[in-house]
Enzyme design. Structure first.
Site, PDB file in Angstrom:
ATOM      1  N   HIS A   1      27.843  18.531  27.018  1.00  0.00           N
ATOM      2  CA  HIS A   1      28.040  17.663  28.172  1.00  0.00           C
ATOM      3  C   HIS A   1      28.303  18.623  29.341  1.00  0.00           C
ATOM      4  O   HIS A   1      29.429  18.742  29.806  1.00  0.00           O
ATOM      5  CB  HIS A   1      29.226  16.745  27.900  1.00  0.00           C
ATOM      6  CG  HIS A   1      29.325  15.575  28.823  1.00  0.00           C
ATOM      7  ND1 HIS A   1      28.524  15.426  29.931  1.00  0.00           N
ATOM      8  CD2 HIS A   1      30.134  14.483  28.794  1.00  0.00           C
ATOM      9  CE1 HIS A   1      28.851  14.301  30.537  1.00  0.00           C
ATOM     10  NE2 HIS A   1      29.804  13.713  29.879  1.00  0.00           N
TER      11      HIS A   1
ATOM     12  N   ARG B   1      21.445  10.375  29.336  1.00  0.00           N
ATOM     13  CA  ARG B   1      22.424  10.406  28.243  1.00  0.00           C
ATOM     14  C   ARG B   1      21.754   9.804  27.019  1.00  0.00           C
ATOM     15  O   ARG B   1      21.087   8.755  27.120  1.00  0.00           O
ATOM     16  CB  ARG B   1      23.674   9.613  28.597  1.00  0.00           C
ATOM     17  CG  ARG B   1      24.563   9.365  27.372  1.00  0.00           C
ATOM     18  CD  ARG B   1      25.909   8.852  27.698  1.00  0.00           C
ATOM     19  NE  ARG B   1      26.738   9.906  28.268  1.00  0.00           N
ATOM     20  CZ  ARG B   1      28.069   9.941  28.201  1.00  0.00           C
ATOM     21  NH1 ARG B   1      28.722   8.978  27.602  1.00  0.00           N
ATOM     22  NH2 ARG B   1      28.747  10.915  28.752  1.00  0.00           N
TER      23      ARG B   1
ATOM     24  N   ARG C   1      31.952   5.586  32.858  1.00  0.00           N
ATOM     25  CA  ARG C   1      32.508   6.638  33.687  1.00  0.00           C
ATOM     26  C   ARG C   1      31.498   7.674  34.159  1.00  0.00           C
ATOM     27  O   ARG C   1      31.391   7.967  35.347  1.00  0.00           O
ATOM     28  CB  ARG C   1      33.637   7.343  32.953  1.00  0.00           C
ATOM     29  CG  ARG C   1      34.998   6.719  33.173  1.00  0.00           C
ATOM     30  CD  ARG C   1      35.887   7.035  32.002  1.00  0.00           C
ATOM     31  NE  ARG C   1      35.241   6.457  30.827  1.00  0.00           N
ATOM     32  CZ  ARG C   1      35.457   5.220  30.415  1.00  0.00           C
ATOM     33  NH1 ARG C   1      36.313   4.462  31.025  1.00  0.00           N
ATOM     34  NH2 ARG C   1      34.810   4.729  29.376  1.00  0.00           N
ATOM     35  N   THR C   2      30.746   8.225  33.217  1.00  0.00           N
ATOM     36  CA  THR C   2      29.788   9.262  33.608  1.00  0.00           C
ATOM     37  C   THR C   2      28.685   8.668  34.483  1.00  0.00           C
ATOM     38  O   THR C   2      28.268   9.255  35.478  1.00  0.00           O
ATOM     39  CB  THR C   2      29.179   9.925  32.353  1.00  0.00           C
ATOM     40  OG1 THR C   2      30.230  10.447  31.556  1.00  0.00           O
ATOM     41  CG2 THR C   2      28.231  11.052  32.738  1.00  0.00           C
TER      42      THR C   2
ATOM     43  N   LYS D   1      10.481  -2.845  22.893  1.00  0.00           N
ATOM     44  CA  LYS D   1       9.041  -2.696  22.894  1.00  0.00           C
ATOM     45  C   LYS D   1       8.584  -1.394  22.230  1.00  0.00           C
ATOM     46  O   LYS D   1       7.407  -1.121  22.140  1.00  0.00           O
ATOM     47  CB  LYS D   1       8.502  -2.813  24.323  1.00  0.00           C
ATOM     48  CG  LYS D   1       8.689  -4.224  24.892  1.00  0.00           C
ATOM     49  CD  LYS D   1       8.140  -4.339  26.302  1.00  0.00           C
ATOM     50  CE  LYS D   1       8.345  -5.761  26.853  1.00  0.00           C
ATOM     51  NZ  LYS D   1       7.979  -5.843  28.275  1.00  0.00           N
TER      52      LYS D   1
END
Lengths: 312, 312, 312
Positions: free
Chosen positions: C137, C109, C59-60, C88
């Site tokens: 957020h 995020r 969603r975000t 890696k």
């Protein structure tokens, strides 16, 4: 008379939602798109298509994405389904209600039959079924029709064989429905276990001449089109049964030698070994061209549904 | 005289396919791209690049994607290879034949040596090798050359050390080949176990002065460029052997103190701990600038191959 | 007086970095974006946003991607974090230093608290925190504010309940901070175990009237806004405790019947069963509209940070 207005805002859930005139019109627009590719480049500027694929699919996803982008539109891909959404337990209904805030069109692929229909009921924007369950794959049928029309210059009057898994292969269901709008003779060739779904057979039998067979051999000389699909091992309880079937549904140069010179071999891809590689270089093999015709077909249907061709 | 026409439609499979004049030309165009970034923004409008990465790679993928998008072109990413295509068992050959229907250019990364060559044979459109097996990584070599030219104002006359895994590190192979077009002295510094591949050594030895060493210490004061690569634990049977090697191939402030004031430290990234973080803030560290020069280099090569610079 | 210049080049790490005037301005621009969507379509042409999501989030991610693309900008998505980079062993710091070569803006995020702050320190370009740890957020809080302003025509004077997991739910922390800029009364309703973090409570208590409760029932008739969040099973050691709590924090038609006629129900989504589906069709349910307001809010903040609105 069909006009672009007839398509605006419509869902594309089943090939049965489109009559012959509409299918012909979609193909006419595909022709037009090819002739004027440059003019179509900015057609969908400012429009957004959400790609919601709950099943892995490279080919269909790429085809829709390419179609939208080549028309100047934006795409938003929800990405692999195993992650975020599903983990957090959101329903399909909620996902649709979220996504439609970002998009003008949704393309949905889902493992469950009925998912596309459900999505269309919820969504305020058009939904295109990009394949649902073992049920239907309407845009694949449109591109299959269009490939036949492009390669054979007509659809009426042809003799067409569909070979392989007619029970679980959703492309074969949609194609059979689509062809039943035309004056064709259809041969449905499959192992007993994988015969065409009864409801499809019932629908098309009333409209066109249909013959079910277990072997392709006897009808090969008659065919104008041979549409090949893959038979999956998992469908058989008994592996020896699978191996027997597999061999006899494989298309090779030998198969071609028994066919008309100008017959075409189609396949929805991906192909594993049901068509021998030696066939690829013959003029009969059109399965890679099918991909290109698919691009044109999807550019056509997207433009129509989004109303981009119905301006003043 | 090299002209843009020489690049149109060419595959970029190996750095060996390009001579010095061509490499210089690619770098000249990279300079030009930077100077006129705004003018290049719409250059590839209407062109599409397919990204087929059969190995995970964030950096190279992002670099190609950014290069294409910043030129106004479209990208189509086939996505992670573990899914759809591979599951369904499609061959690379078939995938290429499908994808080329959507694109004007393919960038391929593949774990198998020879995959890029095979793809180029099948494809009707140019293929850029984005790294194949332990073999080659031609665009990385181009950007490495370009970074040297940008940071040192020349390539001829430099003394360049390549440090680390010269056996499996594909970037070191391509870079050694690329540098052999210039008048440089090359120091190849690696553990015995990870010495430069013999075929690479054979090729470059006939063209430039090359010295193989196990320790960097004695040549540090001479170097203009030190190109560092990672040594992977998995290459060693004996962990104690690995730990010994690891320490002596690590670049620190102490290493820098033994080098020329204006020597540069390069690295293809990702870096783990083979360069100490304290080095990052010195003017000698150019490995993050390398990323930016890589973007310019790839914008150059893509534009050239697609023929966007060879108009009237 | 706030002006677009005040936002240019700023990081968006915490909602606390923005004062009331700035929050109001971001919302004014969101209004403006909606009114002039067509004019904004090319605003960020030539700008690139890198999407670095180290946690799954459909969603975000989609919201930011849609916002950037609808403004004419490019997006580069690093893709799923489990693969390349992390395998890696590259540090976040190195990833940022690589990615900023391709982009004008980073949205990050990350599961770890402090990651966005670290990224912003390293990056030469603005960083937007798209959610970090259980912490904050900020853009969610902005869109929540904006939803309230759009639906209730004001924020001052409202009585607002936040229900559910106030301890781990990062959206509730940012929202509480954001609301403390306005003249509101806040009811924080949660099980004892999931009470609002002490540092948040301390901050907001000095600024607005706050009341903590374990049950929503008694304040239902007063509320103008009820913000619902999910309570996760994993937070409870004892399942019976969870089941008890779960039931009493569920919003149903019965809940609505005890509320003001024009109260609104919000939710950051995805919703599981903490809001009954029967509520969706009531005019009180605004959680899907919230998604659309989020798109406008993110279009606003991105445009401001990139300086696209501060021209002559």
């Amino acid at each position: 008379m069909v006009s672009p207005k007839d398509f605006v805002g419509r869902d594309v859930l089943s090939i049965l939602d489109f009559n012959r005139e509409e299918l012909d019109y979609i193909m006419d627009v595909a022709d037009e798109v090819e002739r004027n590719m440059d003019a179509y480049r900015g057609l969908l500027s400012g429009k957004t298509m959400a790609i919601l694929f709950f099943e892995p699919s490279t080919r269909t996803r790429l085809s829709f994405e390419a179609a939208m982008k080549k028309l100047g539109g934006l795409t938003l891909d929800m990405g692999e389904p195993t992650r975020a959404s599903i983990e957090k337990g959101e329903t399909l209904t909620d996902t649709i209600r979220v996504v439609q805030n970002y998009a003008d069109l949704i393309v949905l692929r889902h493992p469950k039959e009925g998912a596309a229909k459900l999505a269309a009921e919820v969504a305020d924007i058009p939904v295109i079924n990009g394949g649902s369950g073992a049920e239907e794959h309407p845009t694949q049928a449109m591109l299959d029709l269009y490939t036949i029309r492009r390669c054979k210059k007509r659809i009426d009057g042809l003799r067409i064989g569909i070979l392989g898994d007619l029970k679980y292969g959703r492309t074969t269901h949609s194609l059979a429905y689509a062809l039943s709008n035309y004056d064709v003779k259809l041969y449905l060739v499959s192992p007993e276990l994988l015969r065409m779904r009864r409801e499809v057979l019932r629908h098309i039998s009333g409209r066109i001449e249909v013959q079910e067979l277990e072997s392709i051999d006897q009808v090969l000389p008659e065919l104008d089109v041979l549409y090949v699909t893959r038979i999956q091992k998992e469908r058989f309880v008994d592996e020896s049964e699978y191996l027997k079937v597999k061999g006899s549904y494989r298309v090779t140069i030998d198969t071609l030698s028994k066919m008309k010179k100008d017959a075409i071999i189609m396949h929805p891809l991906p192909r594993v070994d049901e068509i021998a590689i030696e066939v690829d270089s013959t003029p009969n093999a059109v399965y890679f061209k099918q991909v290109y015709y698919g691009l044109l077909t999807r550019m056509s249907i997207i433009s129509l549904v989004l109303g981009a061709l119905s301006g003043k």
